[in-house]
Design an enzyme around this catalytic site. Structure first.
Site, mmCIF file in Angstrom:
data_model
loop_
_atom_site.group_PDB
_atom_site.id
_atom_site.type_symbol
_atom_site.label_atom_id
_atom_site.label_comp_id
_atom_site.label_asym_id
_atom_site.label_seq_id
_atom_site.Cartn_x
_atom_site.Cartn_y
_atom_site.Cartn_z
ATOM 1 N N CYS A 149 0.907 -1.091 -0.439
ATOM 2 C CA CYS A 149 -0.092 0.253 -0.113
ATOM 3 C C CYS A 149 0.949 0.728 -0.091
ATOM 4 O O CYS A 149 0.931 1.828 -0.874
ATOM 5 C CB CYS A 149 -0.971 -0.021 1.348
ATOM 6 S SG CYS A 149 -0.234 -0.324 2.808
HETATM 7 N N1 LIG Z 1 -4.554 -4.001 4.920
HETATM 8 C C1 LIG Z 1 -3.933 -3.281 3.958
HETATM 9 O O1 LIG Z 1 -4.621 -2.288 4.053
HETATM 10 C C2 LIG Z 1 -3.294 -4.088 3.044
HETATM 11 C C3 LIG Z 1 -2.624 -5.689 3.011
HETATM 12 N N2 LIG Z 1 -1.515 -5.755 2.119
HETATM 13 C C4 LIG Z 1 -1.155 -7.449 2.562
HETATM 14 O O2 LIG Z 1 -2.841 -8.457 1.795
HETATM 15 C C5 LIG Z 1 -2.590 -9.154 3.129
HETATM 16 C C6 LIG Z 1 -3.702 -9.760 3.753
HETATM 17 O O3 LIG Z 1 -3.549 -8.351 3.801
HETATM 18 P P1 LIG Z 1 -5.219 -8.516 5.149
HETATM 19 O O4 LIG Z 1 -6.626 -8.371 4.249
HETATM 20 O O5 LIG Z 1 -5.058 -6.622 5.503
HETATM 21 O O6 LIG Z 1 -5.029 -9.206 6.567
HETATM 22 P P2 LIG Z 1 -6.061 -9.841 7.388
HETATM 23 O O7 LIG Z 1 -5.247 -9.933 8.590
HETATM 24 O O8 LIG Z 1 -7.424 -8.635 7.928
HETATM 25 O O9 LIG Z 1 -6.110 -10.732 6.539
HETATM 26 C C7 LIG Z 1 -5.694 -12.289 6.551
HETATM 27 C C8 LIG Z 1 -6.686 -13.246 5.772
HETATM 28 O O10 LIG Z 1 -5.521 -14.687 5.927
HETATM 29 C C9 LIG Z 1 -5.829 -15.415 6.468
HETATM 30 N N3 LIG Z 1 -4.890 -16.150 7.128
HETATM 31 C C10 LIG Z 1 -4.524 -16.411 7.829
HETATM 32 N N4 LIG Z 1 -3.357 -16.968 8.107
HETATM 33 C C11 LIG Z 1 -3.501 -18.195 7.112
HETATM 34 C C12 LIG Z 1 -2.921 -18.887 6.428
HETATM 35 N N5 LIG Z 1 -1.948 -19.583 7.235
HETATM 36 N N6 LIG Z 1 -3.531 -20.186 5.080
HETATM 37 C C13 LIG Z 1 -4.052 -19.154 4.939
HETATM 38 N N7 LIG Z 1 -5.269 -18.314 5.217
HETATM 39 C C14 LIG Z 1 -4.867 -17.912 6.105
HETATM 40 C C15 LIG Z 1 -6.873 -14.971 7.246
HETATM 41 O O11 LIG Z 1 -8.148 -15.928 6.852
HETATM 42 P P3 LIG Z 1 -8.678 -17.031 8.469
HETATM 43 O O12 LIG Z 1 -7.898 -17.335 9.881
HETATM 44 O O13 LIG Z 1 -10.305 -17.353 8.324
HETATM 45 O O14 LIG Z 1 -8.145 -18.345 7.355
HETATM 46 C C16 LIG Z 1 -7.177 -13.711 6.953
HETATM 47 O O15 LIG Z 1 -8.867 -13.882 5.469
HETATM 48 C C17 LIG Z 1 -1.505 -9.222 3.399
HETATM 49 O O16 LIG Z 1 0.230 -10.316 3.795
HETATM 50 C C18 LIG Z 1 -1.273 -7.743 4.036
HETATM 51 O O17 LIG Z 1 0.649 -7.354 4.346
HETATM 52 C C19 LIG Z 1 -1.175 -4.555 0.589
HETATM 53 C C20 LIG Z 1 -1.613 -3.859 1.234
HETATM 54 C C21 LIG Z 1 -2.075 -3.138 1.793
HETATM 55 C C1 LIG Z 2 -1.126 0.402 9.414
HETATM 56 C C2 LIG Z 2 -0.345 -0.749 9.048
HETATM 57 O O1 LIG Z 2 0.198 -0.884 10.344
HETATM 58 N N1 LIG Z 2 -0.185 -0.323 7.929
HETATM 59 C C3 LIG Z 2 1.362 -1.858 7.517
HETATM 60 C C4 LIG Z 2 1.328 -2.124 6.121
HETATM 61 C C5 LIG Z 2 0.359 -2.183 5.437
HETATM 62 C C6 LIG Z 2 0.574 -3.603 4.851
HETATM 63 O O2 LIG Z 2 -0.530 -4.680 5.021
HETATM 64 O O3 LIG Z 2 1.585 -3.845 4.159
HETATM 65 P P1 LIG Z 2 1.726 -5.037 2.467
HETATM 66 O O4 LIG Z 2 1.836 -4.375 2.109
HETATM 67 O O5 LIG Z 2 3.451 -5.254 3.154
HETATM 68 O O6 LIG Z 2 1.539 -6.324 2.629
HETATM 69 C C7 LIG Z 2 2.459 -1.869 8.138
HETATM 70 O O7 LIG Z 2 2.926 -0.750 8.529
HETATM 71 O O8 LIG Z 2 2.969 -3.169 8.544
#
Ligand SMILES: NC(=O)C1=CN([C@@H]2O[C@H](COP(=O)(O)OP(=O)(O)OC[C@H]3O[C@@H](n4cnc5c(N)ncnc54)[C@H](OP(=O)(O)O)[C@@H]3O)[C@@H](O)[C@H]2O)C=CC1
Ligand SMILES: CC(=O)N[C@@H](CCC(=O)OP(=O)(O)O)C(=O)O
Length: 342
Positions: A149
Site C-alpha cells: 500500500c
Molecule cells: N490491509 C491493507 O491495507 C493491505 C494489506 N496488504 C497485504 O495483504 C495481505 C492481507 O492483508 P489483510 O487483508 O489486511 O490481512 P487480514 O489479517 O485482515 O487477513 C488475513 C487473511 O488471511 C487468512 N490467513 C491467515 N493465515 C493464513 C494461513 N496460514 N493460510 C491461509 N489463510 C490464512 C485469514 O483468514 P482465516 O484466519 O479465516 O483463515 C484472513 O482472511 C497481507 O499480506 C497484507 O500485508 C497489502 C496491501 C494493503
Molecule cells: C497501518 C499499518 O499497520 N500498515 C501496515 C502496512 C500495510 C501492509 O499491509 O503491508 P504490505 O502491503 O506489505 O502487505 C504496516 O505498516 O505494517
C-alpha cells in the site's frame, strides 16, 4: 467467465476483493477460503455481500484452487510462496497481495521478512504488479506480486520525477500516513479503538519493510541507486494513505506538465490541477491515486502529495486491475466505483 479463487477471504483485503469481484462482469467466484470459518456462508460474516456472494468459506487445504483460472492470495506474508509453484504448474495464475514475490533480492527479503523464502525460483519470474510501469510484462505473467500500500502511493508520486531525472536521487523523503485498516483485521492492541482513535503516531522510523520495496522500485525507474528516508504514521481513520514526498530539483522543468504527460491515459492515476491538496476521502473505496505536485515559493524543493485507498489502489483494486490486464480484459472492468462522499 474467469474462474477465481480467493485465499484469505475473511480479512480486510479479502472482503474488499470480494466486493470488487462480485461486481465484475467477467468473473465467477469459485472458492473463498478461511481456516477458522470453513462452512460458514460468506454473506453471514459479511452481510454487505448478501445476494451477491452465495458461497460458503472453504478450508484452504480442501479448496479446489487447481480448477481456477486465477487465485488471489489475501494472506499474511509467507503463505503464497508455499502454494504458488503447484498452482502455476497446474496452469493457474497467481496474484499475491502479500510481499512474497515483491523483492528480487532473496537475502534482502529474508532479512526484512524474518523467514526463509520457500520458492526463490518463482521470485525471479514474478512480475511486480504496478500497471503504470509494468503493463506489458503483466500481460504475460504467471505470478504477479501486487505492490504494498505505501509503496503504491510513494512510487506513483515519485515516478515522473525519478524517470525524467528531475530530482537528486541521494536523499528522497517519503512521509506517509495510513488508516488503521492497513494493519489488517486480526486483533492487535495498537489498533484497538481506544488506542488508535484520537491519537497519531509515527512508527518504523528505524526501518519499515516497505523501505526495500520502494527503494527497489525507484532505483529501477532511475536505473541508479536511490537514497530514501521513509517514515510511516498511523492515523485515526479507517481507510486511506496520504504520502507527502520531498525531493531536491536539479533540472528546471514544468512539473505540472511532466506529471500530466506521464500519466496521460492512465485510468487510475489522476493528476490534479496545479495548487491542489488531494484528500484521502476523494479516493475512498475507489481504485484511484490522486496526485498533486507543488514547488513551494518557487524554491528548489518539489513536494508531491499522493493519496490512495490502501485497500483498493493499495491492494484489492490494483489486484483486480492486474487480473484485467492479465486476461486481456478492459483494464477498468469492475473498477468504476466513484468514491463515497462524505
Ligand atoms: N490491509 C491493507 O491495507 C493491505 C494489506 N496488504 C497485504 O495483504 C495481505 C492481507 O492483508 P489483510 O487483508 O489486511 O490481512 P487480514 O489479517 O485482515 O487477513 C488475513 C487473511 O488471511 C487468512 N490467513 C491467515 N493465515 C493464513 C494461513 N496460514 N493460510 C491461509 N489463510 C490464512 C485469514 O483468514 P482465516 O484466519 O479465516 O483463515 C484472513 O482472511 C497481507 O499480506 C497484507 O500485508 C497489502 C496491501 C494493503
Ligand atoms: C497501518 C499499518 O499497520 N500498515 C501496515 C502496512 C500495510 C501492509 O499491509 O503491508 P504490505 O502491503 O506489505 O502487505 C504496516 O505498516 O505494517
Amino acid at each position: 467467465m474467469i474462474k477465481v479463487g480467493v485465499v484469505g477471504g475473511t480479512g480486510y483485503t479479502g472482503v474488499e476483493l470480494l466486493r470488487l469481484l462480485a461486481q465484475h462482469p467477467d468473473v465467477e467466484l469459485k472458492a473463498i477460503t478461511s481456516r477458522g470459518d470453513a462452512g460458514v456462508p460468506v454473506a453471514n460474516m459479511f452481510p454487505s455481500l448478501r445476494r451477491r456472494v452465495d458461497l460458503c468459506f472453504v478450508d484452504p487445504q480442501s479448496a479446489d484452487l487447481g480448477s481456477c483460472d486465477v487465485v488471489f492470495f489475501a494472506t499474511p506474508n509467507g503463505i503464497a510462496m508455499q502454494q504458488a509453484a503447484e498452482l502455476v504448474a497446474a496452469g493457474v495464475k497467481v496474484i499475491d497481495l502479500a510481499a512474497d514475490f515483491r523483492i528480487s533480492d532473496i537475502a534482502e527479503w529474508e532479512k526484512w521478512y524474518g523467514m526463509k523464502h520457500a520458492c526463490p525460483e518463482l521470485v525471479a519470474e514474478a512480475v511486480y504488479g504496478l500497471p503504470e510501469v509494468n503493463r506489458e510484462a503483466i500481460k504475460k505473467a504467471r505470478v504477479i506480486a501486487n505492490p504494498g500500500c505505501y509503496p503504491t502511493a510513494v512510487q506513483l508520486g515519485f515516478l515522473p520525477l525519478v524517470e525524467a531525472g528531475v530530482i537528486e536521487l541521494d536523499n528522497l523523503v517519503a512521509d506517509a500516513k495510513s488508516g488503521v485498516s492497513g494493519a489488517g483485521r486480526k486483533a492487535e492492541t495498537h489498533i484497538l479503538f481506544s488506542e488508535s482513535a484520537d491519537n497519531f503516531q509515527a512508527y518504523g522510523v528505524a526501518g519499515h519493510r516497505h523501505l526495500p520495496e520502494i527503494r527497489q522500485g525507484l532505483s529501477r525507474f532511475a536505473n541508479a541507486p536511490v537514497g530514501l528516508t521513509f517514515v510511516p504514521h498511523l492515523t485515526p481513520m479507517i481507510r486511506g494513505i496520504h504520502a507527502t514526498l520531498y525531493g531536491r530539483i536539479k533540472k528546471d522543468v514544468d512539473l505540472q506538465a511532466l506529471f500530466e504527460e506521464r500519466f496521460a491515459g492512465e485510468a487510475f492515476v489522476d493528476v490534479m490541477p496545479k495548487g491542489s491538496h488531494p484528500s484521502t476521502r476523494s479516493v475512498r473505496s475507489a481504485n484511484m491515486c490522486r496526485i498533486a505536485v507543488h514547488r513551494p515559493q518557487g524554491g528548489d524543493v518539489v513536494v508531491v502529495l499522493s493519496v490512495i485507498d490502501n485497500l483498493v489502489k493499495g491492494a484489492a483494486g490494483q489486484a483486480v486491475q492486474n487480473m484485467n490486464i492479465l486476461f486481456g480484459l478492459d483494464e477498468t472492468a469492475g473498477l468504476g466505483q466513484i468514491p463515497l462522499m462524505p
